[in-house]
Design a protein around this motif. Structure first.
Motif, PDB file in Angstrom:
ATOM      1  N   VAL A 124      -4.967 -11.936   2.491  1.00 51.56           N
ATOM      2  CA  VAL A 124      -3.637 -11.763   1.903  1.00 51.56           C
ATOM      3  C   VAL A 124      -2.921 -10.628   2.639  1.00 51.56           C
ATOM      4  CG1 VAL A 124      -2.366 -11.195  -0.203  1.00 51.56           C
ATOM      5  CG2 VAL A 124      -4.467 -12.563  -0.336  1.00 51.56           C
ATOM      6  N   ARG A 125      -1.699 -10.871   3.052  1.00 48.96           N
ATOM      7  CA  ARG A 125      -0.915  -9.822   3.709  1.00 48.96           C
ATOM      8  C   ARG A 125      -0.295  -8.917   2.649  1.00 48.96           C
ATOM      9  NH1 ARG A 125       0.676 -14.318   6.405  1.00 48.96           N
ATOM     10  NH2 ARG A 125       2.820 -14.197   5.631  1.00 48.96           N
ATOM     11  N   LEU A 126      -0.280  -7.621   2.917  1.00 47.21           N
ATOM     12  CA  LEU A 126       0.189  -6.633   1.949  1.00 47.21           C
ATOM     13  C   LEU A 126       1.439  -5.930   2.468  1.00 47.21           C
ATOM     14  CD1 LEU A 126      -3.262  -5.010   1.047  1.00 47.21           C
ATOM     15  CD2 LEU A 126      -2.086  -6.884  -0.133  1.00 47.21           C
ATOM     16  N   TYR A 127       2.415  -5.795   1.582  1.00 48.46           N
ATOM     17  CA  TYR A 127       3.668  -5.130   1.915  1.00 48.46           C
ATOM     18  C   TYR A 127       4.025  -4.166   0.793  1.00 48.46           C
ATOM     19  CZ  TYR A 127       4.057  -8.998   5.220  1.00 48.46           C
ATOM     20  OH  TYR A 127       3.802  -9.905   6.221  1.00 48.46           O
ATOM     21  N   VAL A 128       4.880  -3.208   1.112  1.00 45.98           N
ATOM     22  CA  VAL A 128       5.368  -2.254   0.122  1.00 45.98           C
ATOM     23  C   VAL A 128       6.886  -2.360   0.064  1.00 45.98           C
ATOM     24  CG1 VAL A 128       5.469   0.178  -0.561  1.00 45.98           C
ATOM     25  CG2 VAL A 128       3.433  -0.707   0.615  1.00 45.98           C
ATOM     26  N   TYR A 129       7.431  -2.335  -1.151  1.00 45.01           N
ATOM     27  CA  TYR A 129       8.882  -2.307  -1.350  1.00 45.01           C
ATOM     28  C   TYR A 129       9.164  -1.265  -2.406  1.00 45.01           C
ATOM     29  CZ  TYR A 129      13.628  -4.029  -2.423  1.00 45.01           C
ATOM     30  OH  TYR A 129      14.988  -4.137  -2.629  1.00 45.01           O
ATOM     31  N   SER A 130       9.724  -0.144  -1.974  1.00 46.88           N
ATOM     32  CA  SER A 130       9.951   0.981  -2.868  1.00 46.88           C
ATOM     33  C   SER A 130      11.328   1.569  -2.615  1.00 46.88           C
ATOM     34  CB  SER A 130       8.886   2.063  -2.626  1.00 46.88           C
ATOM     35  OG  SER A 130       9.172   3.242  -3.339  1.00 46.88           O
ATOM     36  N   GLY A 132      11.711   4.683  -2.432  1.00 44.96           N
ATOM     37  CA  GLY A 132      11.413   5.744  -1.480  1.00 44.96           C
ATOM     38  C   GLY A 132      11.535   5.214  -0.063  1.00 44.96           C
ATOM     39  N   SER A 133      11.934   6.064   0.863  1.00 40.00           N
ATOM     40  CA  SER A 133      12.183   5.631   2.237  1.00 40.00           C
ATOM     41  C   SER A 133      10.919   5.091   2.896  1.00 40.00           C
ATOM     42  CB  SER A 133      12.724   6.799   3.064  1.00 40.00           C
ATOM     43  OG  SER A 133      11.719   7.773   3.257  1.00 40.00           O
ATOM     44  N   VAL A 134      11.123   4.285   3.937  1.00 41.89           N
ATOM     45  CA  VAL A 134       9.995   3.765   4.713  1.00 41.89           C
ATOM     46  C   VAL A 134       9.146   4.916   5.241  1.00 41.89           C
ATOM     47  CG1 VAL A 134       9.418   2.646   6.911  1.00 41.89           C
ATOM     48  CG2 VAL A 134      10.957   1.512   5.302  1.00 41.89           C
ATOM     49  N   ALA A 135       9.786   5.989   5.705  1.00 43.10           N
ATOM     50  CA  ALA A 135       9.036   7.140   6.208  1.00 43.10           C
ATOM     51  C   ALA A 135       8.141   7.730   5.123  1.00 43.10           C
ATOM     52  CB  ALA A 135       9.996   8.202   6.740  1.00 43.10           C
ATOM     53  N   THR A 136       8.666   7.830   3.901  1.00 47.28           N
ATOM     54  CA  THR A 136       7.863   8.343   2.791  1.00 47.28           C
ATOM     55  C   THR A 136       6.702   7.407   2.480  1.00 47.28           C
ATOM     56  OG1 THR A 136       9.766   9.472   1.813  1.00 47.28           O
ATOM     57  CG2 THR A 136       7.917   9.002   0.359  1.00 47.28           C
ATOM     58  N   GLN A 137       6.973   6.117   2.459  1.00 44.25           N
ATOM     59  CA  GLN A 137       5.913   5.142   2.196  1.00 44.25           C
ATOM     60  C   GLN A 137       4.799   5.258   3.234  1.00 44.25           C
ATOM     61  OE1 GLN A 137       7.526   1.150   1.836  1.00 44.25           O
ATOM     62  NE2 GLN A 137       9.409   1.963   0.970  1.00 44.25           N
ATOM     63  N   ARG A 138       5.183   5.422   4.502  1.00 42.66           N
ATOM     64  CA  ARG A 138       4.189   5.521   5.576  1.00 42.66           C
ATOM     65  C   ARG A 138       3.298   6.748   5.369  1.00 42.66           C
ATOM     66  NH1 ARG A 138       7.511   5.172   9.379  1.00 42.66           N
ATOM     67  NH2 ARG A 138       7.335   2.909   9.633  1.00 42.66           N
ATOM     68  N   ASP A 139       3.921   7.869   5.034  1.00 46.97           N
ATOM     69  CA  ASP A 139       3.137   9.079   4.783  1.00 46.97           C
ATOM     70  C   ASP A 139       2.272   8.932   3.537  1.00 46.97           C
ATOM     71  OD1 ASP A 139       3.973  10.760   6.948  1.00 46.97           O
ATOM     72  OD2 ASP A 139       5.907  10.985   5.963  1.00 46.97           O
ATOM     73  N   TRP A 140       2.832   8.314   2.521  1.00 47.09           N
ATOM     74  CA  TRP A 140       2.113   8.139   1.247  1.00 47.09           C
ATOM     75  C   TRP A 140       0.830   7.342   1.460  1.00 47.09           C
ATOM     76  CZ3 TRP A 140       3.347  10.310  -3.369  1.00 47.09           C
ATOM     77  CH2 TRP A 140       2.754   9.796  -4.524  1.00 47.09           C
ATOM     78  N   PHE A 141       0.943   6.212   2.144  1.00 46.07           N
ATOM     79  CA  PHE A 141      -0.234   5.370   2.337  1.00 46.07           C
ATOM     80  C   PHE A 141      -1.155   5.922   3.418  1.00 46.07           C
ATOM     81  CE2 PHE A 141       2.090   2.592  -0.368  1.00 46.07           C
ATOM     82  CZ  PHE A 141       1.148   1.752  -0.943  1.00 46.07           C
ATOM     83  N   LEU A 150      -2.869   2.808   4.955  1.00 40.82           N
ATOM     84  CA  LEU A 150      -1.792   2.227   5.748  1.00 40.82           C
ATOM     85  C   LEU A 150      -2.281   1.088   6.641  1.00 40.82           C
ATOM     86  CD1 LEU A 150       1.248   2.467   6.329  1.00 40.82           C
ATOM     87  CD2 LEU A 150       0.672   3.989   8.236  1.00 40.82           C
ATOM     88  N   SER A 151      -3.515   1.150   7.089  1.00 43.70           N
ATOM     89  CA  SER A 151      -4.036   0.096   7.967  1.00 43.70           C
ATOM     90  C   SER A 151      -4.110  -1.261   7.273  1.00 43.70           C
ATOM     91  CB  SER A 151      -5.427   0.474   8.482  1.00 43.70           C
ATOM     92  OG  SER A 151      -6.350   0.583   7.408  1.00 43.70           O
ATOM     93  N   LEU A 152      -4.063  -1.261   5.935  1.00 45.96           N
ATOM     94  CA  LEU A 152      -4.107  -2.519   5.181  1.00 45.96           C
ATOM     95  C   LEU A 152      -2.726  -3.145   5.028  1.00 45.96           C
ATOM     96  CD1 LEU A 152      -6.430  -1.401   2.234  1.00 45.96           C
ATOM     97  CD2 LEU A 152      -7.106  -2.398   4.432  1.00 45.96           C
ATOM     98  N   VAL A 153      -1.683  -2.369   5.319  1.00 52.57           N
ATOM     99  CA  VAL A 153      -0.312  -2.775   5.007  1.00 52.57           C
ATOM    100  C   VAL A 153       0.368  -3.370   6.230  1.00 52.57           C
ATOM    101  CG1 VAL A 153       1.946  -1.948   4.230  1.00 52.57           C
ATOM    102  CG2 VAL A 153      -0.143  -1.012   3.206  1.00 52.57           C
ATOM    103  N   ASP A 154       1.001  -4.530   6.038  1.00 53.50           N
ATOM    104  CA  ASP A 154       1.648  -5.250   7.144  1.00 53.50           C
ATOM    105  C   ASP A 154       3.113  -4.887   7.333  1.00 53.50           C
ATOM    106  OD1 ASP A 154      -0.266  -7.576   8.243  1.00 53.50           O
ATOM    107  OD2 ASP A 154      -0.643  -7.309   6.110  1.00 53.50           O
ATOM    108  N   GLY A 155       3.742  -4.280   6.323  1.00 54.37           N
ATOM    109  CA  GLY A 155       5.150  -3.946   6.459  1.00 54.37           C
ATOM    110  C   GLY A 155       5.642  -3.123   5.290  1.00 54.37           C
ATOM    111  N   LEU A 156       6.721  -2.359   5.530  1.00 55.12           N
ATOM    112  CA  LEU A 156       7.284  -1.459   4.538  1.00 55.12           C
ATOM    113  C   LEU A 156       8.773  -1.737   4.385  1.00 55.12           C
ATOM    114  CD1 LEU A 156       5.631   1.786   5.977  1.00 55.12           C
ATOM    115  CD2 LEU A 156       4.801   0.451   4.033  1.00 55.12           C
ATOM    116  N   PHE A 157       9.250  -1.779   3.137  1.00 58.49           N
ATOM    117  CA  PHE A 157      10.651  -2.068   2.853  1.00 58.49           C
ATOM    118  C   PHE A 157      11.199  -1.048   1.866  1.00 58.49           C
ATOM    119  CE2 PHE A 157       8.726  -6.033   4.168  1.00 58.49           C
ATOM    120  CZ  PHE A 157       9.645  -6.512   5.103  1.00 58.49           C
ATOM    121  N   ASP A 158      12.480  -0.679   2.069  1.00 62.46           N
ATOM    122  CA  ASP A 158      13.145   0.244   1.168  1.00 62.46           C
ATOM    123  C   ASP A 158      14.564  -0.256   0.897  1.00 62.46           C
ATOM    124  OD1 ASP A 158      14.563   0.858   3.485  1.00 62.46           O
ATOM    125  OD2 ASP A 158      13.674   2.841   3.735  1.00 62.46           O
ATOM    126  N   THR A 159      15.378   0.558   0.241  1.00 60.29           N
ATOM    127  CA  THR A 159      16.728   0.116  -0.107  1.00 60.29           C
ATOM    128  C   THR A 159      17.643   0.059   1.105  1.00 60.29           C
ATOM    129  OG1 THR A 159      17.338   2.402  -0.677  1.00 60.29           O
ATOM    130  CG2 THR A 159      16.540   0.991  -2.466  1.00 60.29           C
TER     131      THR A 159
END
Length: 246
Positions: A124-130, A132-141, A150-159
């Motif tokens: 299953v591919r994993l994505y984040v939509y928050s 919070g900015s993509v930069a924040t998501q990247r640091d968070w994971f 972060l290595s499990l996540v295929d993509g990051l989305f924000d507003t």
């Protein structure tokens, strides 16, 4: 109650879903508030800071707003918990530096990392939509448990790159970006309006109702509910069939 979904992709909200809302409001928000003034006054020439300040000026309708006026607006938006893109961008800059220094350590519920690893292993591919900015998501994971997720996540989305989280159009934009059919995409969030928007775009949805979180007792409006990722099984039917015949 356990829920089982056949899906190709899971899209994750963060606050109230993978991580405690209180950590965001009681740790991250005060940390950023205490550092906005210096960031705007001393580093307004940096491209990312300048762009966010210009966005804030447009939202204020005041193209001549100085750093002090922008800081007051950021504080007001924090107080309102407004999902304003320039606020999220500037928070991301401050938090990234806090994570790098070790001042901040992201919070994840204990059931999150095992579930994400299981779903990733199932194909299953994993994505984040928050908000919070993509930069924040990247640091968070990146700073998550067990050396990071972060290595499990295929993509990051924000507003900014997808749109407002309560708009069905944002979920259609993500569908186009990830190339997964809406009916094969599962969205996990605690917020009813976000779940409604995802469902309106054809996505599968689950309301995450964690005890102690703000939306724990809110009606799910027909969305299936779980209190923990431990009660949620997600896999791909073709992956399971391939494993059973190998």
């Amino acid at each position: 109650m356990n829920l089982t979904f056949d899906a190709d992709a899971v899209v994750l909200d963060i606050e109230g879903t993978t991580s405690a809302s209180a950590y965001v409001t009681e740790v991250l928000y005060p940390y950023s508030r205490s550092r906005f003034g210096a960031l705007l006054a001393d580093r307004g020439h940096e491209p990312d800071v300048r762009r966010a300040m210009d966005q804030a000026r447009r939202l204020l309708g005041d193209p001549g707003a100085d750093a002090a006026r922008v800081e007051r607006a950021l504080d007001d938006w924090l107080e309102e918990d407004r999902k304003a893109t320039p606020l999220k961008t500037l928070q991301g800059i401050v938090w990234a530096e806090g994570f790098a220094r070790g001042d901040l350590v992201p919070h994840f519920f204990d059931d999150v990392a095992p579930a994400l690893r299981d779903w990733h292993e199932a194909g299953v591919r994993l994505y984040v939509y928050s908000s919070g900015s993509v930069a924040t998501q990247r640091d968070w994971f990146s700073h998550g448990p067990g050396g990071g997720l972060l290595s499990l996540v295929d993509g990051l989305f924000d507003t900014e790159n997808a749109g407002p989280k309560q708009s069905p159009g944002s979920y259609r934009a993500i569908t186009e970006a990830i190339g997964t059919r809406p009916g094969r995409t599962l969205f996990l969030s605690d917020r009813p309006a976000e779940l409604d928007a995802a469902r309106a775009s054809g996505w599968l949805t689950v309301a995450v109702r964690r005890p102690g979180e703000p939306y724990h007792r809110h009606a799910a409006d027909g969305h299936p509910e779980v209190e923990s990722f431990a009660g949620l099984r997600v896999g791909r039917a073709e992956q399971s069939e391939a494993s059973s015949t190998s």
